[in-house]
Design a protein around this motif. Sequence first.
Motif, PDB file in Angstrom:
ATOM      1  N   TYR A  97       0.836  -1.215   0.000  1.00 19.68           N
ATOM      2  CA  TYR A  97       0.000   0.000   0.000  1.00 19.68           C
ATOM      3  C   TYR A  97       0.867   1.260   0.000  1.00 19.68           C
ATOM      4  O   TYR A  97       0.596   2.218  -0.689  1.00 19.68           O
ATOM      5  CB  TYR A  97      -0.884   0.041   1.256  1.00 19.68           C
ATOM      6  CG  TYR A  97      -2.140  -0.802   1.193  1.00 19.68           C
ATOM      7  CD1 TYR A  97      -2.839  -0.984   0.009  1.00 19.68           C
ATOM      8  CD2 TYR A  97      -2.654  -1.363   2.370  1.00 19.68           C
ATOM      9  CE1 TYR A  97      -4.003  -1.736  -0.017  1.00 19.68           C
ATOM     10  CE2 TYR A  97      -3.823  -2.104   2.350  1.00 19.68           C
ATOM     11  CZ  TYR A  97      -4.498  -2.296   1.153  1.00 19.68           C
ATOM     12  OH  TYR A  97      -5.648  -3.025   1.137  1.00 19.68           O
ATOM     13  N   GLY A  98       1.900   1.231   0.867  1.00 17.55           N
ATOM     14  CA  GLY A  98       2.734   2.430   0.974  1.00 17.55           C
ATOM     15  C   GLY A  98       4.130   2.057   1.441  1.00 17.55           C
ATOM     16  O   GLY A  98       4.281   1.244   2.344  1.00 17.55           O
ATOM     17  N   THR A  99       5.115   2.655   0.805  1.00 12.62           N
ATOM     18  CA  THR A  99       6.492   2.371   1.207  1.00 12.62           C
ATOM     19  C   THR A  99       6.945   3.376   2.262  1.00 12.62           C
ATOM     20  O   THR A  99       6.269   4.377   2.507  1.00 12.62           O
ATOM     21  CB  THR A  99       7.436   2.460  -0.001  1.00 12.62           C
ATOM     22  OG1 THR A  99       7.319   3.788  -0.534  1.00 12.62           O
ATOM     23  CG2 THR A  99       7.053   1.452  -1.066  1.00 12.62           C
ATOM     24  N   ALA A 100       8.066   3.104   2.906  1.00 12.20           N
ATOM     25  CA  ALA A 100       8.652   4.034   3.875  1.00 12.20           C
ATOM     26  C   ALA A 100      10.161   3.990   3.667  1.00 12.20           C
ATOM     27  O   ALA A 100      10.839   3.091   4.144  1.00 12.20           O
ATOM     28  CB  ALA A 100       8.280   3.632   5.299  1.00 12.20           C
ATOM     29  N   ASP A 101      10.648   4.958   2.910  1.00 17.50           N
ATOM     30  CA  ASP A 101      12.063   5.001   2.536  1.00 17.50           C
ATOM     31  C   ASP A 101      12.966   4.858   3.766  1.00 17.50           C
ATOM     32  O   ASP A 101      12.925   5.697   4.660  1.00 17.50           O
ATOM     33  CB  ASP A 101      12.320   6.346   1.837  1.00 17.50           C
ATOM     34  CG  ASP A 101      13.750   6.467   1.340  1.00 17.50           C
ATOM     35  OD1 ASP A 101      14.594   5.649   1.758  1.00 17.50           O
ATOM     36  OD2 ASP A 101      13.999   7.386   0.537  1.00 17.50           O
ATOM     37  N   PRO A 102      13.770   3.787   3.816  1.00 16.61           N
ATOM     38  CA  PRO A 102      14.625   3.548   4.995  1.00 16.61           C
ATOM     39  C   PRO A 102      15.571   4.706   5.300  1.00 16.61           C
ATOM     40  O   PRO A 102      15.977   4.891   6.436  1.00 16.61           O
ATOM     41  CB  PRO A 102      15.422   2.300   4.614  1.00 16.61           C
ATOM     42  CG  PRO A 102      14.692   1.678   3.487  1.00 16.61           C
ATOM     43  CD  PRO A 102      13.954   2.769   2.782  1.00 16.61           C
ATOM     44  N   GLN A 108      13.339   3.992  12.520  1.00 18.59           N
ATOM     45  CA  GLN A 108      14.096   2.829  12.080  1.00 18.59           C
ATOM     46  C   GLN A 108      14.416   1.864  13.203  1.00 18.59           C
ATOM     47  O   GLN A 108      13.842   0.808  13.328  1.00 18.59           O
ATOM     48  CB  GLN A 108      15.402   3.273  11.416  1.00 18.59           C
ATOM     49  CG  GLN A 108      15.189   3.808  10.024  1.00 18.59           C
ATOM     50  CD  GLN A 108      14.399   2.843   9.146  1.00 18.59           C
ATOM     51  OE1 GLN A 108      14.503   1.630   9.284  1.00 18.59           O
ATOM     52  NE2 GLN A 108      13.572   3.384   8.260  1.00 18.59           N
ATOM     53  N   LYS A 109      15.322   2.305  14.034  1.00 20.96           N
ATOM     54  CA  LYS A 109      15.793   1.349  15.034  1.00 20.96           C
ATOM     55  C   LYS A 109      14.921   1.419  16.280  1.00 20.96           C
ATOM     56  O   LYS A 109      14.185   2.368  16.494  1.00 20.96           O
ATOM     57  CB  LYS A 109      17.247   1.621  15.362  1.00 20.96           C
ATOM     58  CG  LYS A 109      17.523   3.027  15.863  1.00 20.96           C
ATOM     59  CD  LYS A 109      19.017   3.128  16.149  1.00 20.96           C
ATOM     60  CE  LYS A 109      19.459   4.382  16.843  1.00 20.96           C
ATOM     61  NZ  LYS A 109      18.729   5.548  16.958  1.00 20.96           N
ATOM     62  N   LYS A 110      15.044   0.385  17.076  1.00 22.67           N
ATOM     63  CA  LYS A 110      14.296   0.379  18.327  1.00 22.67           C
ATOM     64  C   LYS A 110      15.013   1.255  19.340  1.00 22.67           C
ATOM     65  O   LYS A 110      16.143   1.679  19.133  1.00 22.67           O
ATOM     66  CB  LYS A 110      14.202  -1.050  18.849  1.00 22.67           C
ATOM     67  CG  LYS A 110      13.327  -1.894  17.969  1.00 22.67           C
ATOM     68  CD  LYS A 110      13.074  -3.242  18.591  1.00 22.67           C
ATOM     69  CE  LYS A 110      12.042  -3.964  17.736  1.00 22.67           C
ATOM     70  NZ  LYS A 110      11.965  -5.375  18.080  1.00 22.67           N
ATOM     71  N   GLY A 111      14.346   1.506  20.461  1.00 16.88           N
ATOM     72  CA  GLY A 111      15.013   2.172  21.559  1.00 16.88           C
ATOM     73  C   GLY A 111      15.201   3.659  21.385  1.00 16.88           C
ATOM     74  O   GLY A 111      16.147   4.236  21.895  1.00 16.88           O
ATOM     75  N   HIS A 112      14.297   4.315  20.628  1.00 15.13           N
ATOM     76  CA  HIS A 112      14.329   5.774  20.600  1.00 15.13           C
ATOM     77  C   HIS A 112      13.946   6.303  21.975  1.00 15.13           C
ATOM     78  O   HIS A 112      13.121   5.708  22.663  1.00 15.13           O
ATOM     79  CB  HIS A 112      13.321   6.306  19.579  1.00 15.13           C
ATOM     80  CG  HIS A 112      13.676   5.987  18.165  1.00 15.13           C
ATOM     81  ND1 HIS A 112      14.842   6.441  17.582  1.00 15.13           N
ATOM     82  CD2 HIS A 112      13.030   5.261  17.227  1.00 15.13           C
ATOM     83  CE1 HIS A 112      14.885   6.005  16.336  1.00 15.13           C
ATOM     84  NE2 HIS A 112      13.808   5.282  16.089  1.00 15.13           N
TER      85      HIS A 112
END
Length: 465
Positions: A97-102, A108-112
């Motif tokens: 349905y929709g992309t999310a440019d890395p 992205q990463k966990k632990g923000h």
Amino acid sequence: MERTVIVDALKRTDIGAEINIKGWVRTRRGNKNVSFIALNDGSTINNIQIVVDMAKFDEDALKPITTGACINVNGKLVESMGQGQTVEVQADEIEIYGTADPEKYPLQKKGHTLEYLREIAHLRPRTNTFGAIFRIRHNMAMAIHTFFHERGFFYFHTPLITASDCEGAGQMFQVTTQNLYDLKKTEDGKIDYSNDFFGKQASLTVSGQLEGELAAMSLGKIYTFGPTFRAENSNTPRHLAEFWMIEPEVAFIEIAENMQLAQEFIQFCVRWALEHCQDDLAFLCKMYDNDLIDRLKFVTENDFKRLTYTEGVAILKEAVQNGKKFEFPVDWGTDLQSEHERYLVEEHFKLPVILTDYPKEIKSFYMKQNEDGKTVRAMDVLFPKIGEIIGGSQREEDYEKLSRRAAEMGVPEKDIWWYMDTRRFGTAPHAGFGLGFERLMLFVTGMQNIRDVIPFPRTPNNCDF
Ligand code: 4AD
Ligand code: MG
């Protein structure tokens, strides 16, 4: 095919069935032969695993399935080999349905950190933490309506735009359509509101209580539940400029019954969370606050300690004599600081506390005056880690006394003539209180900062999103 939400999919036992799942990619891992996608659709903290046999797909077409992308999956429900889940989905068809440019997607990463996530409040509901918090928030709203409805209270809507300052603290946001570049002044130099939208000065409400009292004097038992605004310039982890408040108001009760109502109300809400939000609470307990669930259970099982402000001050003074250091002094007649409230709750009684009978000078004009001439029948409910969670009182039902107190405290009777009418026509003893919804949320989630329990917090210098 009809979509199955993940919370339901994870409970299904019809192994081999065709299933449709839609959601946002949390992670994707794997190799040339097989790919594992952890998918979440917000219905639960738990992800469902999508297993992709790469031989069945064009590898390039699947490349954009990265963290944050949204996909639509048709496949078969299969037993899971992995730990922690019973079922997973073997993908047959995947539509992106929709992309999310890395390179650009901020989650992205966990632990923000929670601070970082506040800066992306538009995306933070996609994290485990905020998904959990906002599902709990919904459940707390349901608990509140259920509690009052089951007890015969009516949900009463009070206005958000008002011309009176209920708390008399002057912390109101003005509402105007005047041209601020060309403000009209009266002869004595004051702002001329006569041509403003309402023909007088108007503001956002700091409390629905005054109108709530009108309703209690006709419907008997009511509650409000709505947005509340305070322009207090306090940048603390417990204050918002826009918050939600629940204000029950009850005819024919006095302060003791008001305290009991407050205790039962909070206990009901906390019990509701323990029953309806198990997965989310378990997550928050594990990630942020290991004592959370024990603390919640404790509150549902124990009576709150009731004592007067005067007794509370005596305990605090004794603590100071015994070497306890507070940042602010403790003196009869001054408002207690959060550190004082928390000392009583967390160190002295180790119980939620209800303090009553405060000095009249530090409380609002509408509170019932005691015989001593010095105190009013106020009640504050104080909670561990939070301090004041509820403020309330028995109301002054005597017209003369109320009118005198309003005058002494500079509340213009011309603004509240309609409120005074309740005391002129069929007045009656009554009482009520206000629970700060986000303070309850702080307690139930174990979060430390009130900005993290409301989707889009409004605080000094912060009105984004
Ligand atoms: O103690 P308060 O000011 O009481 C009233 O407004 C009364 N009219 C209530 C009543 O008797 N019907 O506010 C009630 C509660 C506080 O105990 C606190 O939980 C919450 O509202 N509260 C706030 N929550 C977040 N941010 C703020 N700036 C708050 N100010 C008050
Ligand atoms: Mg208060």
